[in-house]
Write a protein that holds these residues in place. Structure first.
Motif, PDB file in Angstrom:
ATOM      1  N   MET B   1       0.833  -1.206   0.000  1.00  0.00           N
ATOM      2  CA  MET B   1       0.000   0.000   0.000  1.00  0.00           C
ATOM      3  C   MET B   1       0.866   1.255   0.000  1.00  0.00           C
ATOM      4  O   MET B   1       1.785   1.377   0.808  1.00  0.00           O
ATOM      5  CB  MET B   1      -0.874  -0.010   1.253  1.00  0.00           C
ATOM      6  N   ARG B   2       0.556   2.134  -0.941  1.00  0.00           N
ATOM      7  CA  ARG B   2       1.383   3.336  -1.020  1.00  0.00           C
ATOM      8  C   ARG B   2       0.799   4.413  -0.101  1.00  0.00           C
ATOM      9  O   ARG B   2      -0.394   4.696  -0.149  1.00  0.00           O
ATOM     10  CB  ARG B   2       1.424   3.848  -2.465  1.00  0.00           C
ATOM     11  N   TYR B 115      -8.050  -5.597  -6.518  1.00  0.00           N
ATOM     12  CA  TYR B 115      -6.644  -5.374  -6.835  1.00  0.00           C
ATOM     13  C   TYR B 115      -6.402  -3.919  -7.229  1.00  0.00           C
ATOM     14  O   TYR B 115      -5.504  -3.262  -6.724  1.00  0.00           O
ATOM     15  CB  TYR B 115      -6.187  -6.322  -7.957  1.00  0.00           C
ATOM     16  N   THR B 118      -6.779  -1.552  -4.083  1.00  0.00           N
ATOM     17  CA  THR B 118      -5.692  -1.570  -3.097  1.00  0.00           C
ATOM     18  C   THR B 118      -4.366  -1.115  -3.702  1.00  0.00           C
ATOM     19  O   THR B 118      -3.522  -0.590  -3.008  1.00  0.00           O
ATOM     20  CB  THR B 118      -5.507  -2.974  -2.494  1.00  0.00           C
ATOM     21  N   SER B 119      -4.190  -1.297  -5.019  1.00  0.00           N
ATOM     22  CA  SER B 119      -2.906  -0.891  -5.593  1.00  0.00           C
ATOM     23  C   SER B 119      -2.886   0.576  -5.984  1.00  0.00           C
ATOM     24  O   SER B 119      -1.827   1.179  -6.079  1.00  0.00           O
ATOM     25  CB  SER B 119      -2.547  -1.783  -6.784  1.00  0.00           C
ATOM     26  N   ARG B 120      -4.051   1.190  -6.199  1.00  0.00           N
ATOM     27  CA  ARG B 120      -4.046   2.581  -6.672  1.00  0.00           C
ATOM     28  C   ARG B 120      -4.402   3.592  -5.587  1.00  0.00           C
ATOM     29  O   ARG B 120      -4.304   4.783  -5.809  1.00  0.00           O
ATOM     30  CB  ARG B 120      -5.021   2.753  -7.825  1.00  0.00           C
TER      31      ARG B 120
END
Lengths: 140, 391
Positions: B1-2, B115, B118-120
């Motif tokens: 997570m960013r 996906y 959570t990735s963006r």
């Protein structure tokens, strides 16, 4: 309601010979039925679709027509309605002879002007009884 | 997570990212056989977009614990109109998708949304868990709707197939019976041939009854009741006719008939004759050949009963529950298949449906001492709701 009625033969009279038109695209079924009917003393004409049946009917002037429902060129429903419009055949007995006897089909045959509905495989005792019966007993 | 991306709720994310989600899903859908999709891209996307919008909207609504439980069990209230998931299932069935392929699409939709989300974005732990749970419930609900519609359509088309098969068989059967009739009535044919023709005729008649049962079966096992035309009738007389008919067609067997009642009842005589014919036919089929089949009528103040008994092999306890339901019977493969399974057994199903249509009941008992007994009970007078069409 559309079942072929049980009729008694006319008292003391000879068994009648009827003029029967068979219209069915199934050759085996039609030919065999004509043999059995001729064996019983009736006169039979045949056609393998509705349009040919109308042609035959004009020349043969049948007393009774047994009509298959699903046929090429012209189906039984259309044929029944057209038969009634032929001068002299307004009162001809038209009997559907079909594998289908569900409510929807029965409603369609009644609406198309059929008098009765026989489900295949048809019982010959019933057919004999009708052809030999006294039609004066029938309601028109 | 960013950590440098902002926290976005799942519903907002779905609505803002429909395009990339749809693209990921469509890419997946195209990997599924059969590759020749009958749906074009627009149609494909339409269903998926509608489903996702509905789920995203649902995510923003408050939801009670009960609602959540119901939905997680696939029991959300039924809407009157078709949902996007139902429409989608129909389109997929027509494209030749298997049910596994239909399910895998939902798996792909679920994973591509989660996906991408959570990735963006940064997912807030407190609200994120709730979002995911509700999103999964929404997907499950759509999946349940799709599978239910798919199964229903498959069943309908199988029924239609069987009904048409039954009707198609009547044409050649009619010819067989007409031919047999011709030989039976001929006067110039040696009697041994007439006897053969009689057997062809009787078998043809039996086949005709099987076809009629098959057609009734296809009509009723989706829930429709067998239509009856009730009128005053004498049950003992109807029974006697059927018994006589079967005595004639099974001259080697003994059928005992005990007419215990004389009074009329209200019922559909043709349909009740069919019930009796199926019950006795079944007893003749499974009963020990040298033992009699016993048919007994009885009555109480409110009901009349018919019992048909045969002394054949006992029906095993695990099978007795399914004697009236041919489809259940075939659902369980049995390696010790007995003679009972070599016939479809639609007859007893139809018999029971006709009895039920008369507001009656039907049961079966089977043991070593008394053999197998099918018993039916009919009310002497039909309840008013069934007397509407009485003649």
């Amino acid at each position: 309601m559309m079942d072929l009625p049980r009729l008694a033969p006319r008292d003391g009279a000879a068994l009648p010979s009827r003029r029967v038109l068979l219209v069915d695209d199934n050759d085996d079924a039609r030919d065999l039925m004509s043999i059995v009917l001729e064996l019983h003393g009736h006169r039979v004409a045949m056609a393998d679709n509705g349009l040919a049946g109308l042609e035959k009917a004009r020349a043969f002037m049948p007393d009774v027509v047994f009509l298959d429902l699903g046929m090429p060129v012209m189906d039984g429903f259309e044929t029944a309605a057209a038969l009634r419009r032929i001068p002299g055949l307004e009162q001809v007995w038209i009997i559907a002879l079909s594998g289908w006897n569900d409510q929807a089909t029965l409603a369609r045959t009644r609406h198309a002007g059929f008098d009765y509905h026989l489900t295949k495989p048809a019982n010959f005792d019933i057919i004999d009884n009708f052809l030999y019966g006294d039609w004066a007993q029938l309601p028109r | 997570m960013r950590q440098n991306t902002p926290s976005v709720r799942l519903s907002d994310f779905i609505l803002a990212n429909l395009e990339p989600i749809m693209q990921a899903w469509e890419d997946f859908a195209r990997t599924i056989e059969p590759p020749a999709l009958t749906m074009d891209d627009t149609e494909l996307r339409d269903h998926a977009t509608l489903m996702l919008r509905a789920i995203a909207l649902d995510l923003t609504m408050p939801q009670s614990g009960l609602e959540r439980h119901e939905k997680s069990q696939g029991r959300a209230p039924d809407a009157k109109e078709d949902t996007a998931a139902e429409t989608h299932a129909e389109a997929r069935l027509l494209s030749g998708y298997s049910v596994e392929q239909l399910v895998s699409e939902y798996r792909a939709l679920r994973s591509s949304v989660l996906y991408l989300w959570t990735s963006r974005t940064t997912v807030d732990l407190a609200t994120g868990m709730d979002d995911v749970t509700r999103f999964n419930e929404g997907i499950d609900q759509a999946l349940a709707e799709s599978v239910a519609r798919y199964a229903k359509m498959v069943k309908q088309s199988e029924n239609m197939f069987l009904a048409i098969l039954g009707h198609d068989l009547r044409n050649p059967l009619g010819t067989v019976i007409t031919g047999a009739t011709y030989i039976m009535r001929a006067t110039d044919v040696p009697s041994k041939y007439v006897l053969a023709a009689t057997r062809i005729f009787n078998s043809g008649q039996r086949m005709g009854k099987l076809i009629a049962d098959l057609i009734d079966f296809t009509r009723t096992h989706l829930g429709a009741a067998i239509p009856i035309k009730p009128k005053r009738m004498n049950l003992a007389e109807v029974c006697l006719n059927v018994v006589d008919e079967l005595r004639t067609s099974h001259p080697e067997r003994i059928i005992d008939f005990d007419p215990g009642i004389r009074e009329d009842i209200h019922g559909d005589d043709a349909r009740l004759a069919q019930v009796l014919s199926n019950m006795i036919g079944n007893a003749l089929q499974y009963g020990t050949p040298d033992e009699p089949v016993k048919v007994k009528l009885s009555s109480t103040a409110q009901h009349v009963g018919i019992a048909v008994n045969n002394l054949g092999p006992v029906i095993p306890a695990k099978k007795i529950g399914s004697v009236f339901d041919p489809l259940v019977r075939f659902a369980v493969p049995d390696d010790a298949a007995d003679a009972r399974d070599t016939s479809l057994g639609i007859g007893m199903y139809i018999a029971r449906q006709i009895v039920i249509a008369h507001a009656g009941t039907m049961k079966v008992e089977s043991n070593e001492k008394d053999g197998t007994t099918f018993t039916l009970s009919l009310p002497r007078r039909l309840p008013p709701r069934l007397r509407a069409g009485e003649q």
